[in-house]
Design a protein around this motif. Sequence first.
Motif, PDB file in Angstrom:
ATOM      1  N   HIS A  68      -3.894  -4.707   3.824  1.00 52.37           N
ATOM      2  CA  HIS A  68      -3.114  -5.484   4.790  1.00 52.37           C
ATOM      3  C   HIS A  68      -3.843  -6.793   5.057  1.00 52.37           C
ATOM      4  O   HIS A  68      -5.069  -6.799   5.237  1.00 52.37           O
ATOM      5  CB  HIS A  68      -2.970  -4.746   6.124  1.00 52.37           C
ATOM      6  N   LEU A  69      -3.078  -7.881   5.088  1.00 54.43           N
ATOM      7  CA  LEU A  69      -3.619  -9.174   5.508  1.00 54.43           C
ATOM      8  C   LEU A  69      -2.857  -9.614   6.748  1.00 54.43           C
ATOM      9  O   LEU A  69      -1.628  -9.738   6.725  1.00 54.43           O
ATOM     10  CB  LEU A  69      -3.461 -10.229   4.413  1.00 54.43           C
ATOM     11  N   SER A  70      -3.581  -9.825   7.843  1.00 51.70           N
ATOM     12  CA  SER A  70      -2.968 -10.260   9.093  1.00 51.70           C
ATOM     13  C   SER A  70      -3.405 -11.693   9.359  1.00 51.70           C
ATOM     14  O   SER A  70      -4.595 -11.969   9.548  1.00 51.70           O
ATOM     15  CB  SER A  70      -3.385  -9.342  10.244  1.00 51.70           C
ATOM     16  N   LEU A  71      -2.457 -12.609   9.372  1.00 50.18           N
ATOM     17  CA  LEU A  71      -2.722 -14.034   9.515  1.00 50.18           C
ATOM     18  C   LEU A  71      -2.594 -14.434  10.982  1.00 50.18           C
ATOM     19  O   LEU A  71      -1.524 -14.329  11.569  1.00 50.18           O
ATOM     20  CB  LEU A  71      -1.732 -14.832   8.661  1.00 50.18           C
ATOM     21  N   VAL A  72      -3.685 -14.891  11.578  1.00 48.03           N
ATOM     22  CA  VAL A  72      -3.715 -15.270  12.989  1.00 48.03           C
ATOM     23  C   VAL A  72      -3.937 -16.777  13.070  1.00 48.03           C
ATOM     24  O   VAL A  72      -4.932 -17.286  12.548  1.00 48.03           O
ATOM     25  CB  VAL A  72      -4.826 -14.520  13.746  1.00 48.03           C
ATOM     26  N   PHE A  73      -3.032 -17.490  13.724  1.00 52.92           N
ATOM     27  CA  PHE A  73      -3.125 -18.953  13.740  1.00 52.92           C
ATOM     28  C   PHE A  73      -2.575 -19.507  15.050  1.00 52.92           C
ATOM     29  O   PHE A  73      -1.781 -18.855  15.730  1.00 52.92           O
ATOM     30  CB  PHE A  73      -2.372 -19.554  12.549  1.00 52.92           C
ATOM     31  N   PRO A  74      -2.987 -20.727  15.424  1.00 49.31           N
ATOM     32  CA  PRO A  74      -2.500 -21.317  16.686  1.00 49.31           C
ATOM     33  C   PRO A  74      -1.011 -21.611  16.607  1.00 49.31           C
ATOM     34  O   PRO A  74      -0.502 -22.102  15.596  1.00 49.31           O
ATOM     35  CB  PRO A  74      -3.323 -22.602  16.810  1.00 49.31           C
ATOM     36  N   PRO A  77       0.833  -1.200   0.000  1.00 47.01           N
ATOM     37  CA  PRO A  77       0.000   0.000   0.000  1.00 47.01           C
ATOM     38  C   PRO A  77       0.869   1.251   0.000  1.00 47.01           C
ATOM     39  O   PRO A  77       1.975   1.250   0.532  1.00 47.01           O
ATOM     40  CB  PRO A  77      -0.801  -0.120   1.303  1.00 47.01           C
ATOM     41  N   ALA A  78       0.373   2.309  -0.611  1.00 45.56           N
ATOM     42  CA  ALA A  78       1.123   3.565  -0.659  1.00 45.56           C
ATOM     43  C   ALA A  78       1.351   4.090   0.750  1.00 45.56           C
ATOM     44  O   ALA A  78       0.471   4.009   1.610  1.00 45.56           O
ATOM     45  CB  ALA A  78       0.372   4.596  -1.487  1.00 45.56           C
ATOM     46  N   ALA A  79       2.571   4.646   0.993  1.00 40.61           N
ATOM     47  CA  ALA A  79       2.923   5.103   2.338  1.00 40.61           C
ATOM     48  C   ALA A  79       2.012   6.212   2.827  1.00 40.61           C
ATOM     49  O   ALA A  79       1.760   6.341   4.024  1.00 40.61           O
ATOM     50  CB  ALA A  79       4.377   5.577   2.356  1.00 40.61           C
ATOM     51  N   ASP A  80       1.527   7.056   1.898  1.00 40.58           N
ATOM     52  CA  ASP A  80       0.710   8.181   2.318  1.00 40.58           C
ATOM     53  C   ASP A  80      -0.778   7.942   2.118  1.00 40.58           C
ATOM     54  O   ASP A  80      -1.572   8.874   2.109  1.00 40.58           O
ATOM     55  CB  ASP A  80       1.135   9.452   1.569  1.00 40.58           C
ATOM     56  N   GLU A  81      -1.154   6.674   1.928  1.00 40.63           N
ATOM     57  CA  GLU A  81      -2.564   6.345   1.765  1.00 40.63           C
ATOM     58  C   GLU A  81      -3.304   6.676   3.062  1.00 40.63           C
ATOM     59  O   GLU A  81      -2.943   6.188   4.135  1.00 40.63           O
ATOM     60  CB  GLU A  81      -2.699   4.856   1.434  1.00 40.63           C
ATOM     61  N   PRO A  82      -4.344   7.513   3.033  1.00 38.25           N
ATOM     62  CA  PRO A  82      -4.950   8.001   4.271  1.00 38.25           C
ATOM     63  C   PRO A  82      -5.717   6.947   5.059  1.00 38.25           C
ATOM     64  O   PRO A  82      -5.818   7.034   6.270  1.00 38.25           O
ATOM     65  CB  PRO A  82      -5.880   9.114   3.788  1.00 38.25           C
ATOM     66  N   GLN A  83      -6.262   5.937   4.383  1.00 34.29           N
ATOM     67  CA  GLN A  83      -6.999   4.905   5.103  1.00 34.29           C
ATOM     68  C   GLN A  83      -6.639   3.545   4.526  1.00 34.29           C
ATOM     69  O   GLN A  83      -6.688   3.339   3.315  1.00 34.29           O
ATOM     70  CB  GLN A  83      -8.507   5.128   4.998  1.00 34.29           C
ATOM     71  N   ARG A  84      -6.279   2.635   5.408  1.00 30.32           N
ATOM     72  CA  ARG A  84      -5.815   1.322   4.983  1.00 30.32           C
ATOM     73  C   ARG A  84      -6.800   0.247   5.402  1.00 30.32           C
ATOM     74  O   ARG A  84      -7.200   0.185   6.562  1.00 30.32           O
ATOM     75  CB  ARG A  84      -4.429   1.040   5.566  1.00 30.32           C
ATOM     76  N   ARG A  85      -7.144  -0.599   4.458  1.00 29.48           N
ATOM     77  CA  ARG A  85      -8.109  -1.669   4.709  1.00 29.48           C
ATOM     78  C   ARG A  85      -7.366  -2.896   5.245  1.00 29.48           C
ATOM     79  O   ARG A  85      -6.454  -3.409   4.610  1.00 29.48           O
ATOM     80  CB  ARG A  85      -8.842  -2.019   3.417  1.00 29.48           C
ATOM     81  N   VAL A  86      -7.801  -3.346   6.409  1.00 29.39           N
ATOM     82  CA  VAL A  86      -7.142  -4.469   7.070  1.00 29.39           C
ATOM     83  C   VAL A  86      -8.072  -5.679   7.088  1.00 29.39           C
ATOM     84  O   VAL A  86      -9.218  -5.591   7.532  1.00 29.39           O
ATOM     85  CB  VAL A  86      -6.743  -4.111   8.522  1.00 29.39           C
ATOM     86  N   GLN A  87      -7.562  -6.797   6.596  1.00 27.50           N
ATOM     87  CA  GLN A  87      -8.290  -8.063   6.661  1.00 27.50           C
ATOM     88  C   GLN A  87      -7.559  -8.984   7.622  1.00 27.50           C
ATOM     89  O   GLN A  87      -6.380  -9.296   7.430  1.00 27.50           O
ATOM     90  CB  GLN A  87      -8.374  -8.724   5.295  1.00 27.50           C
TER      91      GLN A  87
END
Length: 446
Positions: free
Chosen positions: A129-135, A27-37
């Motif tokens: 952004h993709l945040s991977l959460v796992f055991p 994502p662009a560094a100055d992007e004002p809002q970032r979508r997080v999955q």
Amino acid sequence: MKPSPRLCLIPAAVAAALTAAAAAPAPAADEPQRRVQVAMVNFTDSRIPDAGKLEIALKDNYFGSTGSLTSYYNEVTGGATTFKAAEGDGVTGPVDIDLAATGCDTGKINDLTRKALAAKGVPEDSYDHLSLVFPSEKAGCDWLALGTVGGGTTWMPIGADGKMSMTALVHEFGHNFGYSHHMRLRCPEGDLGAGCKEDGTSHKTPMGGGGWEAGLTSPELLHNKWLTGGEVGEVTKSATYTLRPLYGSGGGVRALDIPLGDDRLVVELRHKSGTVDGEIQGVHAYRVPEKDYTKSALIDPTPDADESTGGEAPADADALKAGATLTDKARKVEVKVVKAAADAATVQVSLDGVAAPAAPAKAAEPEPVRDEAATAPGDAAAPDDAAAPNDARPEGGSTELAETGGDSDTTLAYSIGGGLMLAFGGAFLLKSRTRRVATSSGRRSR
């Protein structure tokens, strides 16, 4: 693990993550809002025990109004960049992938999860952004968390209790913003030309062991243009400045950006504001190698901690007190702190051997607008008896992945061919109230 060398071979399993992680554009560094999955992930041999309970916790950790990833970055960026849930409430899953947890194969976890999300109607172009959460139990990852540097992927293993380290979360997203691990350069008596040595981490940012209650440093803010215009005093000639707290209210100059040959020297004043910097006070300076603000390092003018004290130094012992001076004789640069209070600091900057005026100008503070295309003044010719310019700089590391965790507090850089690199950090990323320094060498290790 307790690795000690700074450079070593990269583990093959982690190297595999490069291909998949690099495939998605950052994502662009100055992007004002970032979508997080956020994706909860189940393996064939290890599953999240209570997905419903974890989902509630993740919503709070990532998107809560207070004490969350979103609230932290909203505060430190002054609302310039915020996060939002990518799809629905931003938390999806659990997603079942055809992979055993054992071995912690980050590349396959990333690739298979993205494919599984796409099959569920969550395509890659729907999130930044993709945040991977796992055991974590069977995975056996030897790090607490992992993030692509300048990319958009984070790996966040969780224990059986489902708890997540907020310091690790904020830190890994800092890597996504492009930040390296934040180090300390020990320059006794503030002499920038007498062989400064890297000595542990800065403790002034979550990227350097400051914990997630610490704000970002001014160089980190400068990198993402979260300090602009009149907030930045870009020094082009000798002058005296009044600095306001980096996270304080009202107007004024919050950081001085000073030429130091090919490098920059950035000076700031820190004081508690809102929920950040409760334990960080005073004037601090950072060396920026070749204008790369992601790789700055704290300038510590103090000598090594005495062995009789157990190597412990009080918080902010490295702050520049009134009367403190940083000097580079070869480059004819001098920075002197005249006054250092909680609400303001007076700093004199002398360039090219020209003494700074005794007091700030009564008119408006110098506040040149930052021009990325402008070049810094060249190195001034050193007198015959001047020390040669010091080449000690923060190492940082041009990195692709960066790790939090394990049980080492030595920063490691792992590299492979093809121009892609990995940087790994240790347990210093967890919150620490005091700092321990080596008394017999320039680096800290276990």
